[in-house]
Write a protein that holds these residues in place. Structure first.
Motif, PDB file in Angstrom:
ATOM      1  N   ILE A 184      58.213  83.735  38.762  1.00  0.00           N
ATOM      2  CA  ILE A 184      57.387  82.609  38.276  1.00  0.00           C
ATOM      3  C   ILE A 184      56.313  83.119  37.329  1.00  0.00           C
ATOM      4  N   TYR A 221      57.741  75.698  44.712  1.00  0.00           N
ATOM      5  CA  TYR A 221      59.183  76.029  43.982  1.00  0.00           C
ATOM      6  C   TYR A 221      60.304  76.136  44.982  1.00  0.00           C
ATOM      7  N   ILE A 226      66.107  79.006  40.930  1.00  0.00           N
ATOM      8  CA  ILE A 226      65.187  79.954  40.024  1.00  0.00           C
ATOM      9  C   ILE A 226      65.811  81.247  39.840  1.00  0.00           C
ATOM     10  N   ASN A 231      60.744  81.912  33.545  1.00  0.00           N
ATOM     11  CA  ASN A 231      60.604  80.430  33.638  1.00  0.00           C
ATOM     12  C   ASN A 231      62.231  79.957  33.293  1.00  0.00           C
TER      13      ASN A 231
END
Length: 754
Positions: A184, A221, A226, A231
């Motif tokens: 992140i 998150y 991810i 990002n």
């Protein structure tokens, strides 16, 4: 169904489901009797600097402590002795220490101010890995209880890095930014000065990682959505959810003018993974619901609307509806009026008939009213909290508590009072006083347009009460802001006659099309008024403030958007919104994902409970934790506070440090609490003998201590320096000028020296 209160039963269930840990903790380990007997059992003395972090091993046999002396000490708390001293190799203060899961307590992770993360083999006194990928101080490391080789670190460079001990790792050169292991990165959203202050992993859903930054928003998150890199989740729907106390987005400008910053200093999940506890620096402690059904029942900063409402309220399918005018105090892109008011309450149901208070609750209410008359508003709120924990369906109790909150005037009290008014009006639509109090709350929160709309609804709904002194005083305040208006009360009355029919169920889908057509014919513009104030920022100035501050993070961009929309006229509202979002001040570059950040903030979830009384302004590592059925947190006055989780009341304050208590870590299986702060000593707290023990560390005047901390939080930086030096600052005396319900304002007591 008969309640089972057998330890053996729950112990057997826990072997198959860890969620029963919470039940065992609350009912058998951390009980009210043990909390009242909590006292200092031993002190662990071995560090030579401030102890910034504590961590229990999973079995509770070892306590690890990290300090400014750049050492980590492993303790045997029962034998009161050191097991090992780890020379970490750090050159800066240690802020985080963690045991690697399933390592038999032999592998320890540390993060420090020297921007490094180190992995230590305790038996071999060896360093297994050194990671210097962060470019600023490392504030927190977290582990997954089921992954023995993976952990994460967050630093003040604004990034969260994933570490995998199964793969080789080479840190890039200092001038090259590491992106390969970045999970992140907040900088493209908040600007170059974004900082990660704290991290947490959901113990029941380990794919969820919570991130606290140097702003009041907490982000959760989903790691499954991810990919490691810069990002890569930005286009993934549902990859992140934002949480923020509803009144704070409109407070950024005010806080910045007072040199008061907002940042999450500690976040943690509840043992069952259904709630998130946030210690918000510069503000209070907040509890956020994570279960979607609970989130849909959390109200926002909105007023009673008449479009699509039955009995004054509108249902929504969930907590992420985008069509309402306001979300947590900020305007959305789609609407500028007619705001959602009620999506139910997590602990509140609308009763079939008026609630009759039991005799025990009536006694509590009488005591609360007496404290109210004596202007001891904190005590009155304390008693109302107790009463509401027994009878959450009572509109009268919610209404009375709202008045006490308005009089106490602590941070967030006006917003909490507004939420109480919402619940009270939902439970009893004939409870006319709560609409006036709601109007007063909106005025206190700076929402003049919504306050005027709320008052107009009151006049149309309850014309028989327009001559009361309270109504007239509120009307005078409204007229000061809106000296003239062409608004027709008959229009509101016509809509109310259509919408406030008992036969209409409280569902958006069941609202009559004729009602919607009637509202559309009247138009929203009749209800919008521009506040006539030359001090309000123009749309262009708001945009400039927005752009200049994205690299600062202290004043949030949503506030500028809110101001420009809230005070723009109807004729140019759409163009103003567009220009505010697209224009940029020369010399200031907008963050890469600015628009996405705005959309995510629009969907923020509001809090369900808050815990007040401590002070969190001096350090950015101050913790708050679950302790059975209680909440514990440190404070700048050298004490740590214990709140009842159900009532949110302070049950005990204990002096834990000569200066500041930062860390509080509950033992995983016993009623034992480890604390540390500015002193170099680690203290352990456990229940003392029932007889023959005098606890001289207990702070007996809870109300004075809490009021003093509220004053400390609102003091300017110079006053805080004086307070930390031991000076006492006197409060302002009450002039008794306020006439709402004939109750004057509360007077905070002078702050006790630390």
């Amino acid at each position: 169904m008969k309640k089972i209160n057998n330890f053996a039963h729950y112990q057997g269930r826990r072997q198959m489901d860890n969620r029963f840990n919470k039940t065992i903790q609350e009912n058998f380990i951390v009980t009210p009797n043990l909390i009242q007997r909590l006292g200092l059992s031993r002190e662990l003395d071995g560090h030579t600097g401030c102890v910034n972090c504590l961590e229990w091993s999973s079995d509770g046999s070892i306590l690890a402590s990290g300090s400014d002396d750049v050492q980590v000490i492993l303790w045997d708390p029962l034998k009161n002795k050191k097991l090992a001293t780890i020379p970490t190799g750090h050159t800066g203060n240690i802020f985080s220490v963690k045991f690697l899961p399933n390592s038999d307590n032999k592998t320890v992770i540390t993060g420090a101010a020297d921007q490094a993360v180190r992995v230590h083999d305790v038996p071999c006194s060896d360093i297994l890995r050194v990671c210097t990928c962060h470019t600023n101080r490392v504030k927190r490391c977290v582990t997954d209880p089921i992954l023995p080789n993976v952990f994460w670190s967050g630093g003040e460079d604004g990034v969260v890095i994933q570490h995998d001990l199964r793969t080789s790792h080479n840190c890039p050169a200092p001038e090259v930014k590491n992106e390969r292991n970045v999970l992140i990165d907040l900088c493209p959203f908040l600007g170059s000065k974004a900082e990660v202050k704290c991290l947490a992993i959901n113990p029941m859903k380990t794919e969820q990682i919570a991130v606290g930054a140097n702003d009041p928003y907490v982000r959760i998150y989903d790691r499954r959505m991810i990919k490691l890199g810069k990002n890569t989740w930005q286009n993934e729907d549902g990859a992140v959810q934002y949480f923020v106390p509803g009144h704070l987005p409109s407070k950024f400008v005010e806080y910045k003018k007072n040199y008061r910053s907002l940042a999450s200093t500690y976040i943690t999940f509840s043992p069952d993974g259904k709630e998130l506890l946030v210690n918000l620096g510069g503000e209070q402690i907040y509890l956020f619901p994570l279960v979607e059904e609970w989130q849909s029942e959390v109200c926002n900063l909105v007023v009673p609307d008449m479009k699509g409402y039955a009995n004054g309220f509108k249902d929504t399918a969930n907590g992420y509806s985008h069509n309402n005018g306001f979300k947590n105090g900020t305007l959305t892109n789609n609407e500028s009026a007619y705001l959602d008011i009620m999506r139910g309450m997590r602990r509140t149901r609308k009763p079939a008939e008026k609630v009759v208070l039991p005799a025990a609750v009536q006694e509590i209410q009488t005591a609360a009213s007496k404290a109210f008359e004596e202007k001891n508003y904190s005590r009155a709120i304390h008693l109302f909290n107790e009463a509401l924990s027994i009878c959450p369906d009572s509109a009268l109790l919610h209404g009375h508590r709202s008045v006490a909150l308005l009089k106490r005037e602590w941070d967030g009290d006006s917003y909490a009072a507004f939420k109480d008014c919402q619940v009270a009006f939902y439970l009893d639509p004939e409870y006319h006083k709560v609409l006036l109090r709601m109007t007063r709350c909106l005025l206190d929160l700076g929402r003049s347009t919504e306050a005027a709309e709320c008052f107009r609804i009151y006049k149309a709904r309850f014309p028989e009460h327009l001559k009361t002194e309270l109504c007239q005083s509120v009307e005078k305040e409204i007229q000061k802001i809106f000296p003239s208006t062409d608004f027709s009360d008959n229009q509101i009355s016509a809509m109310l006659a259509l919408l406030l029919k008992p036969s209409v169920p409280p569902s958006v889908s069941s609202i009559s099309k004729s009602v919607e057509a009637h509202v559309a014919a009247l138009g929203r513009s009749a209800f919008l008024r521009r506040r006539p104030s030359t001090e309000e920022p123009t749309p262009s100035s708001s945009s400039e403030n927005l752009e200049s501050d994205m690299s600062d993070v202290d004043m949030q961009p949503q506030e500028a958007i809110t101001d420009s929309r809230n005070h723009s006229s109807d004729s140019n509202s759409s163009t103003t919104t567009t220009s505010t979002q697209t224009s940029a001040k020369p010399g200031h570059k907008r963050p890469e994902f600015y628009e996405l950040e705005m959309r995510l903030r629009d969907k923020s979830v509001d809090f369900s409970d808050r815990f007040c009384g401590h002070c969190n302004t001096t350090t950015d590592i101050k913790e708050a934790n679950f302790f059975g059925g209680y909440i514990v947190a440190g404070s700048d006055d050298g004490s740590f506070f214990i709140w009842n989780r159900k009532t949110t009341n302070i049950v005990k304050i204990i002096k834990g440090d000569e200066s500041i208590v930062n860390c509080l870590q509950p033992h995983p299986s016993t009623c034992t609490l480890a604390t540390s702060g500015i002193e170099s000593v680690v203290r352990l707290w456990s229940p003392m003998a029932e007889e023959g023990f005098v606890n001289d560390r207990v702070v007996h005047n809870i109300n004075d201590a809490a009021c003093a901390n509220q004053k400390r939080m609102n003091s300017n930086p110079f006053e805080v320096i004086l307070l930390n030096m031991g000076y006492r600052l006197s409060g302002n005396e009450d002039d008794g000028s306020d006439n709402e319900d004939s109750i004057p304002h509360d007077v905070p007591t002078a702050c006790q020296p630390s």
